[in-house]
Design a protein around this motif. Structure first.
Motif, PDB file in Angstrom:
ATOM      1  N   GLU A 118       0.940  -1.344  -0.183  1.00  0.00           N
ATOM      2  CA  GLU A 118       0.107   0.042  -0.188  1.00  0.00           C
ATOM      3  C   GLU A 118       0.920   1.273   0.021  1.00  0.00           C
ATOM      4  OE1 GLU A 118      -3.719   1.518  -0.339  1.00  0.00           O
ATOM      5  OE2 GLU A 118      -3.554  -0.445   0.167  1.00  0.00           O
ATOM      6  N   VAL A 119       0.808   1.930  -0.817  1.00  0.00           N
ATOM      7  CA  VAL A 119       1.674   3.343  -1.090  1.00  0.00           C
ATOM      8  C   VAL A 119       0.832   4.367  -0.350  1.00  0.00           C
ATOM      9  CG1 VAL A 119       2.419   2.630  -3.547  1.00  0.00           C
ATOM     10  CG2 VAL A 119       0.459   4.088  -3.307  1.00  0.00           C
ATOM     11  N   GLU A 120       1.788   5.332   0.224  1.00  0.00           N
ATOM     12  CA  GLU A 120       1.273   6.507   0.678  1.00  0.00           C
ATOM     13  C   GLU A 120       0.321   7.307  -0.130  1.00  0.00           C
ATOM     14  OE1 GLU A 120       0.667   9.399   3.659  1.00  0.00           O
ATOM     15  OE2 GLU A 120       1.888   7.620   3.927  1.00  0.00           O
ATOM     16  N   PHE A 121       0.435   7.473  -1.375  1.00  0.00           N
ATOM     17  CA  PHE A 121      -0.409   8.424  -2.296  1.00  0.00           C
ATOM     18  C   PHE A 121      -0.118   8.055  -3.318  1.00  0.00           C
ATOM     19  CE2 PHE A 121      -0.331  12.936  -3.952  1.00  0.00           C
ATOM     20  CZ  PHE A 121      -1.570  13.150  -3.783  1.00  0.00           C
ATOM     21  N   ALA A 122      -1.038   8.414  -4.437  1.00  0.00           N
ATOM     22  CA  ALA A 122      -0.672   8.401  -5.990  1.00  0.00           C
ATOM     23  C   ALA A 122      -1.409   9.654  -6.646  1.00  0.00           C
ATOM     24  CB  ALA A 122      -1.245   6.975  -6.572  1.00  0.00           C
ATOM     25  N   ASP A 123      -0.663  10.060  -7.866  1.00  0.00           N
ATOM     26  CA  ASP A 123      -1.287  10.886  -8.584  1.00  0.00           C
ATOM     27  C   ASP A 123      -1.327  10.152 -10.101  1.00  0.00           C
ATOM     28  OD1 ASP A 123       1.241  11.895  -9.762  1.00  0.00           O
ATOM     29  OD2 ASP A 123       1.391  13.300  -8.442  1.00  0.00           O
ATOM     30  N   VAL A 124      -1.304  11.160 -11.119  1.00  0.00           N
ATOM     31  CA  VAL A 124      -1.269  10.530 -12.608  1.00  0.00           C
ATOM     32  C   VAL A 124      -0.106  10.074 -12.937  1.00  0.00           C
ATOM     33  CG1 VAL A 124      -1.144  12.607 -13.520  1.00  0.00           C
ATOM     34  CG2 VAL A 124      -2.432  10.642 -14.669  1.00  0.00           C
ATOM     35  N   LYS A 125       1.112  10.713 -12.301  1.00  0.00           N
ATOM     36  CA  LYS A 125       2.404  10.446 -12.779  1.00  0.00           C
ATOM     37  C   LYS A 125       3.203   9.698 -11.759  1.00  0.00           C
ATOM     38  CE  LYS A 125       2.847  14.416 -16.035  1.00  0.00           C
ATOM     39  NZ  LYS A 125       3.403  15.746 -16.255  1.00  0.00           N
ATOM     40  N   HIS A 126       2.842   9.809 -10.441  1.00  0.00           N
ATOM     41  CA  HIS A 126       3.675   9.398  -9.487  1.00  0.00           C
ATOM     42  C   HIS A 126       2.987   8.394  -8.442  1.00  0.00           C
ATOM     43  CE1 HIS A 126       4.907  13.623 -10.591  1.00  0.00           C
ATOM     44  NE2 HIS A 126       5.984  12.787 -10.477  1.00  0.00           N
ATOM     45  N   VAL A 127       4.019   7.573  -7.818  1.00  0.00           N
ATOM     46  CA  VAL A 127       3.470   7.208  -6.657  1.00  0.00           C
ATOM     47  C   VAL A 127       4.328   7.602  -5.398  1.00  0.00           C
ATOM     48  CG1 VAL A 127       2.378   4.936  -7.090  1.00  0.00           C
ATOM     49  CG2 VAL A 127       4.925   4.937  -6.872  1.00  0.00           C
ATOM     50  N   ILE A 128       3.654   7.784  -4.219  1.00  0.00           N
ATOM     51  CA  ILE A 128       4.661   8.258  -3.064  1.00  0.00           C
ATOM     52  C   ILE A 128       4.721   7.333  -2.046  1.00  0.00           C
ATOM     53  CG2 ILE A 128       4.927  10.032  -1.225  1.00  0.00           C
ATOM     54  CD1 ILE A 128       3.300  10.754  -4.636  1.00  0.00           C
ATOM     55  N   CYS A 129       5.952   6.848  -1.562  1.00  0.00           N
ATOM     56  CA  CYS A 129       6.000   5.778  -0.496  1.00  0.00           C
ATOM     57  C   CYS A 129       6.727   6.405   0.355  1.00  0.00           C
ATOM     58  CB  CYS A 129       6.831   4.659  -1.069  1.00  0.00           C
ATOM     59  SG  CYS A 129       5.905   3.970  -2.661  1.00  0.00           S
ATOM     60  N   SER A 130       6.137   5.840   1.931  1.00  0.00           N
ATOM     61  CA  SER A 130       6.830   6.533   3.023  1.00  0.00           C
ATOM     62  C   SER A 130       7.686   5.488   3.494  1.00  0.00           C
ATOM     63  CB  SER A 130       5.907   7.117   4.150  1.00  0.00           C
ATOM     64  OG  SER A 130       5.264   8.383   3.513  1.00  0.00           O
ATOM     65  N   ILE A 131       8.979   5.775   3.850  1.00  0.00           N
ATOM     66  CA  ILE A 131       9.552   4.789   4.811  1.00  0.00           C
ATOM     67  C   ILE A 131       9.638   5.369   6.101  1.00  0.00           C
ATOM     68  CG2 ILE A 131      12.023   3.719   5.125  1.00  0.00           C
ATOM     69  CD1 ILE A 131      10.687   3.352   2.280  1.00  0.00           C
ATOM     70  N   THR A 132       9.263   4.351   7.079  1.00  0.00           N
ATOM     71  CA  THR A 132       9.013   4.610   8.344  1.00  0.00           C
ATOM     72  C   THR A 132       9.734   3.758   9.386  1.00  0.00           C
ATOM     73  OG1 THR A 132       7.405   3.076   8.906  1.00  0.00           O
ATOM     74  CG2 THR A 132       6.639   4.977   7.660  1.00  0.00           C
ATOM     75  N   ILE A 133       9.693   4.002  10.769  1.00  0.00           N
ATOM     76  CA  ILE A 133      10.516   3.287  11.591  1.00  0.00           C
ATOM     77  C   ILE A 133       9.792   1.744  11.608  1.00  0.00           C
ATOM     78  CG2 ILE A 133      10.996   5.341  13.091  1.00  0.00           C
ATOM     79  CD1 ILE A 133       8.827   4.566  15.183  1.00  0.00           C
ATOM     80  N   ALA A 134       8.787   1.655  11.017  1.00  0.00           N
ATOM     81  CA  ALA A 134       8.657   0.171  10.869  1.00  0.00           C
ATOM     82  C   ALA A 134       9.325  -0.760   9.901  1.00  0.00           C
ATOM     83  CB  ALA A 134       6.633  -0.038  10.979  1.00  0.00           C
ATOM     84  N   ASP A 135       9.787   0.056   9.051  1.00  0.00           N
ATOM     85  CA  ASP A 135      10.160  -0.585   7.944  1.00  0.00           C
ATOM     86  C   ASP A 135      11.685  -1.280   8.015  1.00  0.00           C
ATOM     87  OD1 ASP A 135       8.649  -0.376   5.361  1.00  0.00           O
ATOM     88  OD2 ASP A 135       8.731   1.864   5.674  1.00  0.00           O
ATOM     89  N   THR A 136      11.853  -2.333   7.306  1.00  0.00           N
ATOM     90  CA  THR A 136      13.045  -3.171   7.486  1.00  0.00           C
ATOM     91  C   THR A 136      13.723  -3.154   5.983  1.00  0.00           C
ATOM     92  OG1 THR A 136      12.033  -5.180   7.146  1.00  0.00           O
ATOM     93  CG2 THR A 136      12.241  -4.163   9.431  1.00  0.00           C
ATOM     94  N   GLU A 137      14.873  -4.286   5.933  1.00  0.00           N
ATOM     95  CA  GLU A 137      15.471  -4.306   4.652  1.00  0.00           C
ATOM     96  C   GLU A 137      14.561  -5.066   3.921  1.00  0.00           C
ATOM     97  OE1 GLU A 137      18.164  -3.843   3.106  1.00  0.00           O
ATOM     98  OE2 GLU A 137      19.551  -2.770   4.925  1.00  0.00           O
ATOM     99  N   SER A 138      13.605  -5.968   4.778  1.00  0.00           N
ATOM    100  CA  SER A 138      12.808  -7.013   3.877  1.00  0.00           C
ATOM    101  C   SER A 138      11.849  -6.241   3.327  1.00  0.00           C
ATOM    102  CB  SER A 138      12.184  -7.841   4.893  1.00  0.00           C
ATOM    103  OG  SER A 138      11.379  -8.760   4.339  1.00  0.00           O
ATOM    104  N   THR A 139      11.020  -4.998   3.966  1.00  0.00           N
ATOM    105  CA  THR A 139       9.945  -4.476   3.363  1.00  0.00           C
ATOM    106  C   THR A 139      10.349  -3.747   2.111  1.00  0.00           C
ATOM    107  OG1 THR A 139      10.015  -2.539   5.070  1.00  0.00           O
ATOM    108  CG2 THR A 139       8.721  -4.410   5.577  1.00  0.00           C
ATOM    109  N   VAL A 140      11.555  -3.046   2.347  1.00  0.00           N
ATOM    110  CA  VAL A 140      12.171  -2.311   1.187  1.00  0.00           C
ATOM    111  C   VAL A 140      12.392  -3.079   0.059  1.00  0.00           C
ATOM    112  CG1 VAL A 140      14.044  -0.790   0.252  1.00  0.00           C
ATOM    113  CG2 VAL A 140      13.080  -0.252   2.781  1.00  0.00           C
ATOM    114  N   ASP A 141      13.070  -4.108  -0.045  1.00  0.00           N
ATOM    115  CA  ASP A 141      13.323  -4.981  -0.827  1.00  0.00           C
ATOM    116  C   ASP A 141      11.972  -5.623  -1.723  1.00  0.00           C
ATOM    117  OD1 ASP A 141      16.086  -4.834  -0.623  1.00  0.00           O
ATOM    118  OD2 ASP A 141      16.139  -6.977   0.506  1.00  0.00           O
TER     119      ASP A 141
END
Length: 378
Positions: free
Chosen positions: A242-265
């Motif tokens: 689930e991305v943070e936000f989207a518009d017609v050209k972009h998706v915006i993803c938030s990296i938070t303190i809950a993220d790990t190498e695994s979630t980013v990969d």
């Protein structure tokens, strides 16, 4: 206040009866999304309007970009007015020196932070910070809050705020160091993928952007043949992301303190897979999320229009020339096209159709089908 303010700010205008003076945000010439407001634009309005009592900013916005809050704060105080900052997406800023400073440390007068967005407290929990600069009255703020808040606050929400406060005070710098490293890893990897762009330091200094939140990944996907909306849907349904936000050209993803190498990969693997899918390339060159130039014509105050009892619904295509009594907010970009008390013109209607055809939605209207709109029955 910025025209791009959160709808709750417009709710505050309705309740207070204040008269808003709008600041139009700048737009990046290439990226197209709404950016910050400039110090110069604010000063010009202060020189023009001598009865201003407060300035309201959103910093950072959904895209993570920020104006020069320190300079605007100094400017506001030099004119004897308070600075209010919606820092909903920036509650983490004050816990690591590699992030832009929080408006709290920059001595804004009132700062609201949605602690649940970037620190991990329970949804609906937030913090209101007040700096004693001599421009606001703490006791009066407490009185006003009692009109808006429950007299039986949730102990669970309060406990989650306290637990989050303790975690960030004791572990915040370490956890945010990990966030910065993961975000930079992701940014570098995305930049190596065909058809994708991921913005970073090159944003600073362009169109009033003074700083940006490095934990936000602004990923331009349109060159892959997918719109931002389509990419968001594919990530959700095919990859359970689930991305943070989207518009017609972009998706915006938030990296938070809950993220790990695994979630980013997992995100990077999904994006890489999407770039390998064949899809008809969209033509987004004539698409802009920038609203029509100029502010709408106000006929009556926002408060009077909102509370008017003399209203009726008419077909949307018949609304040109009428005074609206409800919000028309294209999302994205989330900037009100029209608010109660303003007159619908033909270019507003054309812009709404333009956005809807390209996957944007309209919020704030009573008729969710968007076939009708509520107007003043004059």
């Amino acid at each position: 206040m910025s025209r791009a303010s959160h709808r709750s700010v417009y709710g505050g205008i309705v309740l207070s009866g204040a008269t808003p003076i709008y600041i139009e945000p700048d737009y990046h010439p290439d990226i197209g999304f709404p950016l910050s407001v400039s110090v110069e634009a604010i000063e010009a309005l202060l020189q023009q309007h001598h009865d201003v009592v407060a300035i309201h900013l959103t910093s950072p916005n959904y895209y993570g970009v920020m104006p020069d809050v320190a300079a605007i704060c100094q400017l506001a105080h030099s004119y004897g007015v308070a600075l209010l900052v919606d820092e909903a997406h920036g509650s983490h800023l004050g816990f690591h020196s590699d992030f832009p400073p929080s408006a709290v440390s920059l001595r804004a007068d009132i700062i609201v932070q949605s602690t649940h967005k970037t620190q991990g407290s329970l949804t609906q929990s937030a913090m209101l910070h007040v700096n004693d600069n001599g421009f606001v009255n703490r006791a009066r703020i407490a009185q006003v809050l009692s009109l808006l808040q429950s007299s039986s606050p949730s102990s669970i929400l309060l406990a989650s705020l306290d637990a989050t406060r303790m975690q960030m005070a004791t572990e915040g710098r370490e956890r945010l160091s990990t966030v910065i490293a993961l975000a930079q890893k992701a940014r570098n990897a995305v930049r190596q993928m065909d058809g994708l762009r991921c913005y970073g330091d090159e944003l600073i200094g362009v169109n009033s952007i003074f700083a940006y939140d490095p934990s936000k990944l602004i990923i331009r996907v349109s060159a892959t043949g997918f719109s931002g909306f389509e990419t968001s849907s594919l990530l959700r349904h095919q990859y359970e992301i689930e991305v943070e936000f989207a518009d017609v050209k972009h998706v915006i993803c938030s990296i938070t303190i809950a993220d790990t190498e695994s979630t980013v990969d997992k995100l990077l693997n999904a994006l890489h897979s999407l770039t390998k899918q064949n899809y008809q390339v969209i033509d987004d060159n004539n698409f802009s999320i920038k609203p029509p130039d100029g502010l709408p014509l106000p006929a009556i105050s926002l408060r009077d229009a909102y509370f008017s009892t003399k209203t009726r619904s008419i077909p949307l295509n018949k609304a040109v020339g009428h005074i609206l009594v409800e919000n028309v907010i294209p999302y994205p970009p989330g900037i009100p096209l029209l608010v109660p008390g303003e007159i619908m013109e033909q270019h507003h209607l054309d812009y709404m159709r333009h956005l809807i055809d390209r996957g944007s939605t309209i919020i704030g209207m009573e008729d969710l089908s968007l076939r009708t709109v509520r107007i003043m029955d004059t």
